[in-house]
Design a protein around this motif. Structure first.
Motif, PDB file in Angstrom:
ATOM      1  N   THR A   3      55.418  34.874  40.573  1.00  0.00           N
ATOM      2  CA  THR A   3      56.096  35.339  41.191  1.00  0.00           C
ATOM      3  C   THR A   3      57.076  34.794  41.565  1.00  0.00           C
ATOM      4  O   THR A   3      58.255  34.952  41.806  1.00  0.00           O
ATOM      5  CB  THR A   3      55.096  35.263  42.529  1.00  0.00           C
ATOM      6  N   HIS A  76      58.022  44.746  46.243  1.00  0.00           N
ATOM      7  CA  HIS A  76      57.098  43.135  46.205  1.00  0.00           C
ATOM      8  C   HIS A  76      57.538  42.592  47.558  1.00  0.00           C
ATOM      9  O   HIS A  76      58.343  42.426  47.897  1.00  0.00           O
ATOM     10  CB  HIS A  76      58.019  42.749  44.769  1.00  0.00           C
ATOM     11  N   ASP A  83      52.850  36.698  44.818  1.00  0.00           N
ATOM     12  CA  ASP A  83      53.083  38.073  45.511  1.00  0.00           C
ATOM     13  C   ASP A  83      52.425  39.396  46.036  1.00  0.00           C
ATOM     14  O   ASP A  83      50.662  38.875  45.004  1.00  0.00           O
ATOM     15  CB  ASP A  83      53.701  38.565  43.999  1.00  0.00           C
ATOM     16  N   GLN A  86      50.785  42.109  43.715  1.00  0.00           N
ATOM     17  CA  GLN A  86      50.193  41.858  41.960  1.00  0.00           C
ATOM     18  C   GLN A  86      48.579  40.662  42.090  1.00  0.00           C
ATOM     19  O   GLN A  86      48.171  40.918  41.304  1.00  0.00           O
ATOM     20  CB  GLN A  86      51.162  41.163  41.080  1.00  0.00           C
TER      21      GLN A  86
END
Ligand SMILES: Nc1ncnc2c1ncn2[C@@H]1O[C@H](COP(=O)(O)OP(=O)(O)O)[C@@H](O)[C@H]1O
Ligand SMILES: [Mg+2]
Lengths: 266, 266
Positions: A3, A76, A83, A86
């Motif tokens: 990230t 995102h 993140d 995710q």
């Protein structure tokens, strides 16, 4: 995780300068209606960021994305380099610990009194003793200038008090990031002023990163380091309060003057 | 020329209605399994909220005793009355006790208790969670890094699933007692004989199958109530809709699954 690199890829610079919050190309639609259409924004550590915009443009939707309450269709949300989109549910929960959020109508638990409301996150997340909890609740209520309301039921509170109890609950766990959803809406001007100064004071005392949503420009100028305007699903302008005031965009000038806007609701 | 497009558009509208209803049903089923899945996911993760479990078990179990007891007792009474009238015709009055005991434990006590509790508990779960949803209290839980399914749904579903078998066991007892009192007290059956016949053909398996059904019904009705509440939209009116449809849905699913449970399992 991969990230950090994504944030750097957007020119955020070395690690220390990673913004606390970065939103990258965020899209969201409800039942085929696109509410957010590629929102990009970055909030620096300790900054007070205010998002303004007409009602129904998706300000609340954007704010709820920041904390993972709504999942994006695309894009995102990066919190301290991690993140949110995710992460697995358990990790998301941990990320949310960094936040305190105050809701439009307070969203107090109506099965609990004021004290229990503010004590709730402390009981849930800390090993504090009852004495420590009581002290912390009093401290938080002090910060929002409320005394002697601990044992009141939430339905006995006025609108302004509900907001402030909501603030107190949001700061109980000493979050790094505070989110305010329309802290002023529906309050009379005097109460709204009180709420504004409570926010400014909280900021001075706590030194946290703040994201506030409002359609009240007076309040925005009072509490912002930077103001951004959300319109048609995008951030169309972002500037310091002084610079924002002198932006030449006719739509923004109308918004500042409080004149009627034609088409902010799609 | 003009009739044909109209017929086509009418057929189109019909197909659209069928399609929309199909999608709604699909969504409904999806939500049910989403709540079921997340409930199981969070049930075995810390923190375990023992106090809340107890509170919910009292609410579901203890508070349902009167309504379940009355239902079972009158069902037993009416069963005795009806079967006696019928069996009299071929001089089989002696078997009234067996029929009452078997039909109560295998079928009537679990289904009727579950339907009563769907009305009592399923609706209140939907109303409670629905109100919390529309007043953003559920969002507030998320924002406080408390997983709402874990905090709200897990103890409610767990308590309902656990409390239904003992409630049905209690209903079995009262139903059999109701049948006994009518047969012996009103219709002049021999008390010793009636008592013998009650247990002569009653297997432990019959009782168990009823109790397993009860647990499944408890799971179904609580997950239905919670998912209806959890996904409520549209303010106070939406809460009303969620409450009503929770009861209707839960009752239907109980009756349908009762058939399959009976067919497949026992
Ligand atoms: N959970 C949701 N489901 C469907 N539509 C939603 C949902 N949340 C928000 N919307 C829609 O998104 C739009 C933006 O809403 P919102 O962000 O609340 O506006 P505001 O800028 O006034 O805060 C509205 O038209 C609203 O109806
Ligand atoms: Mg809003």
């Amino acid at each position: 995780m991969a990230t950090g690199t994504r944030a750097n890829g957007r020119g955020a610079g070395p690690e220390q300068d990673t913004p606390t919050i970065a939103v990258i190309d965020l899209w969201k639609s409800f039942a085929g209606r696109e509410v957010l259409r590629g929102v990009n924004l970055e909030v620096a550590r300790g900054e007070s960021f205010v998002i303004v915009g007409g009602s129904g443009v998706g300000k609340s939707v954007l704010l709820k994305h920041l904390i993972g309450l709504i999942a994006p269709d695309r894009g995102h949300i990066i919190i301290d380099g991690e993140d949110l989109t995710q992460s697995d549910p358990v990790r998301c929960l941990a990320l949310r610990r960094k936040f305190g959020m105050s809701f439009q109508e307070g969203a107090l638990f109506d099965s609990m009194n004021v004290f229990e409301n503010i004590a709730f996150p402390l009981r849930r997340h800390t090993a504090m003793t009852e004495g420590e909890i009581a002290a912390r609740v009093r401290e938080c209520l002090g910060l929002v200038h409320l005394d002697g309301v601990e044992l009141k039921a939430t339905n006995e509170l006025s609108g302004g008090m509900r907001r402030r109890v909501g603030f107190a609950r949001a700061i109980a766990l000493q979050p790094e990031i505070l989110l305010f959803d329309e802290p002023n809406t529906g309050l009379d001007p005097i109460t709204a002023g009180v709420v504004n100064s409570v926010i400014v004071e909280m900021r001075e005392h706590l030194g946290v990163t703040m994201v506030t949503i409002t359609h009240d420009m007076k309040s925005a100028f009072r509490i912002a380091d930077r103001i951004a305007m959300l319109r048609s699903g995008r951030i169309v302008a972002s500037a310091s309060p002084e610079a924002f005031r002198s932006l030449s965009d006719p739509y923004i000038q109308k918004f500042l003057a409080g004149e009627p806007l034609e088409e902010d609701v799609a | 020329m003009s009739a044909e497009p109209e017929a086509v558009s009418r057929a189109g509208a019909f197909l659209e209605r069928v399609g929309t209803n199909g999608i709604h049903l699909f969504e409904e089923v999806g939500r049910f399994f989403y709540i079921l899945h997340t409930t199981i996911y969070w049930a075995f993760r810390r923190p375990f909220d023992g106090r809340e479990w107890v509170r919910q078990m009292v609410r579901v179990g203890v508070d349902s005793i009167p309504v379940v007891g009355l239902t079972a007792m009158f069902t037993g009474m009416v069963m005795a009355l009806q079967t006696y009238r019928g069996f009299e015709r071929f001089h089989a009055e002696g078997y009234v006790a067996s029929v009452v005991a078997l039909s109560l434990t295998r079928e009537l006590a679990p289904v009727l208790a579950a339907l009563m509790i769907a009305g009592r508990v399923g609706s209140s779960l939907a109303a409670e969670l629905g109100t919390m949803r529309v007043t953003e209290q559920i969002d507030a839980l998320y924002a406080m890094a408390v997983e709402p399914v874990q905090y709200l749904v897990v103890p409610r579903v767990g308590a309902t699933t656990l409390m239904l078998p003992p409630l049905v066991a209690f209903a079995n007892g009262l139903g059999i007692f109701g049948g006994y009192s009518i047969a012996v007290g009103l219709l002049g059956a021999n008390p010793v004989n009636y008592w013998d016949k009650t247990f002569q053909y009653l297997d432990l398996n019959d009782v168990f199958s009823g109790l397993i059904k009860a647990a499944v019904f408890g799971l179904i009705l609580s997950v239905t109530g919670c998912s209806k509440g959890f996904f409520t939209t549209g303010g106070a009116e939406g809460v009303g809709r969620a409450t009503t449809s929770a009861v209707v849905m839960a009752s239907l699913v109980i009756l349908v699954s009762d058939f399959f449970l009976t067919k497949i399992l026992f």
